[in-house]
Design a protein around this motif. Structure first.
Motif, PDB file in Angstrom:
ATOM      1  N   LYS A  81      10.285 -39.704  36.495  1.00 47.37           N
ATOM      2  CA  LYS A  81       9.611 -40.049  38.194  1.00 47.37           C
ATOM      3  C   LYS A  81       9.999 -39.023  38.747  1.00 47.37           C
ATOM      4  CE  LYS A  81      10.324 -44.909  37.902  1.00 47.37           C
ATOM      5  NZ  LYS A  81      10.405 -46.520  38.218  1.00 47.37           N
ATOM      6  N   LEU A  82      10.353 -38.216  39.207  1.00 48.51           N
ATOM      7  CA  LEU A  82      11.396 -37.068  40.017  1.00 48.51           C
ATOM      8  C   LEU A  82      10.688 -35.863  39.620  1.00 48.51           C
ATOM      9  CD1 LEU A  82      15.301 -38.156  39.995  1.00 48.51           C
ATOM     10  CD2 LEU A  82      13.060 -38.836  41.946  1.00 48.51           C
ATOM     11  N   CYS A  83       9.543 -35.390  38.188  1.00 46.89           N
ATOM     12  CA  CYS A  83       9.375 -34.399  37.464  1.00 46.89           C
ATOM     13  C   CYS A  83       7.784 -34.601  38.143  1.00 46.89           C
ATOM     14  CB  CYS A  83       9.998 -34.789  35.611  1.00 46.89           C
ATOM     15  SG  CYS A  83      11.541 -34.591  36.351  1.00 46.89           S
ATOM     16  N   ASP A  84       6.800 -33.380  37.811  1.00 46.92           N
ATOM     17  CA  ASP A  84       5.474 -32.980  37.960  1.00 46.92           C
ATOM     18  C   ASP A  84       5.531 -33.489  36.389  1.00 46.92           C
ATOM     19  OD1 ASP A  84       6.140 -32.368  40.447  1.00 46.92           O
ATOM     20  OD2 ASP A  84       6.177 -30.042  39.528  1.00 46.92           O
ATOM     21  N   GLY A  85       5.567 -33.225  35.833  1.00 48.84           N
ATOM     22  CA  GLY A  85       5.095 -33.796  34.146  1.00 48.84           C
ATOM     23  C   GLY A  85       6.616 -33.421  33.384  1.00 48.84           C
ATOM     24  N   VAL A  86       6.208 -34.151  31.884  1.00 49.16           N
ATOM     25  CA  VAL A  86       7.063 -34.043  30.821  1.00 49.16           C
ATOM     26  C   VAL A  86       6.406 -33.441  29.952  1.00 49.16           C
ATOM     27  CG1 VAL A  86       8.678 -35.618  29.143  1.00 49.16           C
ATOM     28  CG2 VAL A  86       8.140 -36.686  31.079  1.00 49.16           C
ATOM     29  N   ILE A  87       7.410 -33.288  28.882  1.00 48.14           N
ATOM     30  CA  ILE A  87       7.245 -31.589  27.852  1.00 48.14           C
ATOM     31  C   ILE A  87       7.972 -33.491  26.875  1.00 48.14           C
ATOM     32  CG2 ILE A  87       7.586 -30.560  25.879  1.00 48.14           C
ATOM     33  CD1 ILE A  87       6.898 -28.108  28.778  1.00 48.14           C
ATOM     34  N   TYR A  88       7.112 -33.748  25.935  1.00 52.75           N
ATOM     35  CA  TYR A  88       7.967 -34.561  25.099  1.00 52.75           C
ATOM     36  C   TYR A  88       7.958 -33.372  23.205  1.00 52.75           C
ATOM     37  CZ  TYR A  88       9.305 -39.226  22.866  1.00 52.75           C
ATOM     38  OH  TYR A  88       9.836 -40.222  22.785  1.00 52.75           O
ATOM     39  N   ASN A  89       9.441 -34.222  22.610  1.00 54.98           N
ATOM     40  CA  ASN A  89       9.482 -33.625  21.909  1.00 54.98           C
ATOM     41  C   ASN A  89       9.700 -34.088  20.583  1.00 54.98           C
ATOM     42  OD1 ASN A  89      10.223 -30.652  22.596  1.00 54.98           O
ATOM     43  ND2 ASN A  89      12.207 -30.198  21.736  1.00 54.98           N
ATOM     44  N   VAL A  90       8.873 -33.772  19.397  1.00 55.33           N
ATOM     45  CA  VAL A  90       8.636 -34.342  18.254  1.00 55.33           C
ATOM     46  C   VAL A  90       9.171 -33.536  16.617  1.00 55.33           C
ATOM     47  CG1 VAL A  90       7.723 -35.834  16.854  1.00 55.33           C
ATOM     48  CG2 VAL A  90       7.686 -35.823  19.194  1.00 55.33           C
ATOM     49  N   ALA A  91      10.078 -33.937  15.761  1.00 55.95           N
ATOM     50  CA  ALA A  91      11.191 -32.939  15.381  1.00 55.95           C
ATOM     51  C   ALA A  91      10.340 -33.996  14.051  1.00 55.95           C
ATOM     52  CB  ALA A  91      12.327 -33.698  14.650  1.00 55.95           C
ATOM     53  N   MET A  92       9.708 -32.940  13.414  1.00 54.90           N
ATOM     54  CA  MET A  92       8.919 -33.389  12.004  1.00 54.90           C
ATOM     55  C   MET A  92       9.789 -34.089  11.771  1.00 54.90           C
ATOM     56  SD  MET A  92       5.773 -33.502  13.297  1.00 54.90           S
ATOM     57  CE  MET A  92       5.061 -32.688  11.787  1.00 54.90           C
ATOM     58  N   ASN A  93       8.967 -35.249  10.011  1.00 56.63           N
ATOM     59  CA  ASN A  93       9.875 -35.182   9.020  1.00 56.63           C
ATOM     60  C   ASN A  93      11.212 -35.494   9.511  1.00 56.63           C
ATOM     61  OD1 ASN A  93       7.991 -33.468   6.984  1.00 56.63           O
ATOM     62  ND2 ASN A  93       8.847 -32.249   7.477  1.00 56.63           N
ATOM     63  N   GLN A  94      11.487 -36.192  10.365  1.00 51.99           N
ATOM     64  CA  GLN A  94      12.395 -36.914  10.878  1.00 51.99           C
ATOM     65  C   GLN A  94      12.889 -37.873  12.203  1.00 51.99           C
ATOM     66  OE1 GLN A  94      15.307 -34.186  12.677  1.00 51.99           O
ATOM     67  NE2 GLN A  94      16.276 -35.180  14.418  1.00 51.99           N
ATOM     68  N   THR A  95      11.286 -37.434  13.130  1.00 52.27           N
ATOM     69  CA  THR A  95      11.277 -39.145  13.862  1.00 52.27           C
ATOM     70  C   THR A  95      10.011 -39.671  13.262  1.00 52.27           C
ATOM     71  OG1 THR A  95      11.974 -37.368  14.830  1.00 52.27           O
ATOM     72  CG2 THR A  95      11.319 -39.690  16.572  1.00 52.27           C
ATOM     73  N   LYS A  96      10.332 -41.183  13.412  1.00 53.62           N
ATOM     74  CA  LYS A  96      10.044 -42.469  12.902  1.00 53.62           C
ATOM     75  C   LYS A  96       8.164 -42.430  13.633  1.00 53.62           C
ATOM     76  CE  LYS A  96      13.359 -44.909  10.504  1.00 53.62           C
ATOM     77  NZ  LYS A  96      13.389 -46.288  10.312  1.00 53.62           N
TER      78      LYS A  96
END
Length: 448
Positions: free
Chosen positions: A390-405
């Motif tokens: 809520k305090l930020c203008d935007g979010v970059i979302y990291n996704v690790a391949m072959n790892q995260t469900k």
């Protein structure tokens, strides 16, 4: 080249090569099981064969001869007679076995164009097969000479007595080859399920289809990103900064009317390289002439200070408490990035995150710097990320391949959006280099 929707032969080959150790283990284990089965479970079988000739004798002026035509006619009758109870009962009594057992071991072969009938017996005892085959032959001859079979009296004689059984099965070499092949097939099936039917993200297409979010950068699974615990910045050069420049451009051009200046980087769980991405993106921004500040709001497990070799103390917690000034809070680093560390440990991080002082600080930094990057805890590990967004203008979302469900990522992004967070896009990390496509060069700046 565009990433293909379907699975290609090259994808399968790459998947097998990637899991070559697993393939080898499964193939080896299956082959060993096959060898153990062949030599320890399957019983060896032997076959003995006795051959009789069917020839009806006739008297002619030239002496004894045989009637070839009529002999051929009764060959099939003799062949069928072999497995009748009247023959097998006599043979079974002679061999001290049951008629049913003997019937299961005997087979008969004959041809209507030949006078020969072959009586074969197969069992696990090579000497017994000889005994059984000869006993059946003797019983057949005896029955053929009885009153009930006058039409073939004297027509049957043994030409080749049975000998000790010859080995017939199993074909051990074939069993081992089949075991090896089955192991190879099974291992490929396991790899296919593991790589292409997994609950984890395997390709960019998976991410796009499930999350309906734009992929704004891709980081290959290379040595710089192998270990999230190395806490070292990549060497500042064109090659290393290519992916970061692409990420920077996509942040810059994602919203020209209301630029993203306060950018939060987070992930679903730990070890998805969010802090590594943030630290290196900040140094890349500085090398692009930008003024950059980092705020480490991952107060539970802060690591930003390790990347920039500064003290964790005299950080955000101390500033919110009022024990240090803003000038003391902001740490200058050799990289040119200004860093605000987390500070001392605190039992309840919400006290810091919900404070008016933090909100005011971020607003001031937004005016003083071109970019303010915020490191947060993973979304599904603790609740702070949702509040910080809520305090930020935007979010970059990291996704690790072959790892995260997949379902975990989907749920985490849903949680952020519930707080009205603006997701700029997804940054893929640990991406297999063999799946590169034109996304590698993608940038909103060039419109591709």
């Amino acid at each position: 080249m565009e990433e293909k929707d379907g699975i290609t032969l090259g994808d399968l080959v790459n998947a097998v090569w990637k899991n070559v150790i697993l393939v080898g283990i499964i193939t080896l284990v299956t082959t060993i099981i096959g060898i153990a089965f062949t030599f320890g479970v399957v019983k060896e079988k032997y076959t003995s064969t006795s051959t009789v000739v069917v020839a009806i004798n006739v008297n002619t002026s030239y002496g004894d001869n045989y009637d070839y035509v009529n002999s051929l006619r009764i060959v099939s009758t003799v062949g069928e007679l072999v497995k009748q109870d009247i023959v097998l009962d006599k043979a079974a009594d002679a061999c001290d076995v049951s008629t049913g057992t003997l019937r299961g071991m005997v087979s008969v072969s004959y041809s209507e164009k030949s006078l020969l009938v072959n009586i074969s017996v197969t069992s696990t005892d090579n000497t017994k097969t000889k005994e059984y085959a000869n006993a059946i032959t003797d019983a057949l001859i005896e029955v053929s000479n009885s009153e009930n079979y006058k039409f073939i009296n004297g027509a049957i004689s043994q030409t080749t007595p049975a000998k000790d059984g010859a080995y017939t099965s199993p074909n051990k070499k074939l069993y081992i080859i089949v075991s090896f092949m089955l192991g190879g097939i099974l291992s490929c099936v396991v790899v296919f399920v593991k790589e292409f039917m997994s609950s984890k993200f395997k390709t960019k297409k998976d991410v796009e289809n499930l999350l309906d979010e734009e992929i704004i950068s891709v980081f290959d699974d290379n040595k710089e990103f192998k270990n999230n615990n190395s806490y070292s910045l990549v060497e500042a050069n064109i090659s290393n900064y290519e992916a970061y420049n692409r990420l920077l451009n996509n942040i810059k051009y994602s919203n020209l009317e209301n630029p993203y200046k306060v950018v939060m980087i987070t992930s679903t769980v730990s070890d998805e390289l969010k802090s590594t991405t943030l630290a290196n993106l900040a140094t890349c921004m500085v090398n692009n002439g930008k003024r950059v500040a980092i705020i480490d709001l991952d107060t539970r497990k802060p690591v930003i200070h390790k990347f920039f070799k500064v003290s964790k103390e005299a950080g955000l917690v101390e500033y919110i408490e009022g024990s240090i000034s803003k000038e003391e809070l902001i740490k200058k680093t050799d990289s040119g990035v200004d860093v605000i560390t987390a500070g001392k440990k605190i039992i309840n991080p919400a006290v810091i995150i919900d404070s008016k002082a933090l909100s005011t600080l971020i607003k001031e930094l937004k005016e003083e710097y071109d970019y303010v990057l915020v490191d947060t805890p993973p979304v599904l590990i603790c609740s702070e990320a949702q509040t910080i967004s809520k305090l930020c203008d935007g979010v970059i979302y990291n996704v690790a391949m072959n790892q995260t469900k997949k379902n975990d990522v989907k749920e985490a992004i849903k949680t952020l959006k519930f707080a009205n967070a603006k997701v700029i896009g997804v940054n893929l990390t640990k991406y297999p280099s063999n799946y590169k496509s034109d996304y590698y060069y993608y940038s909103k700046e060039n419109g591709k």
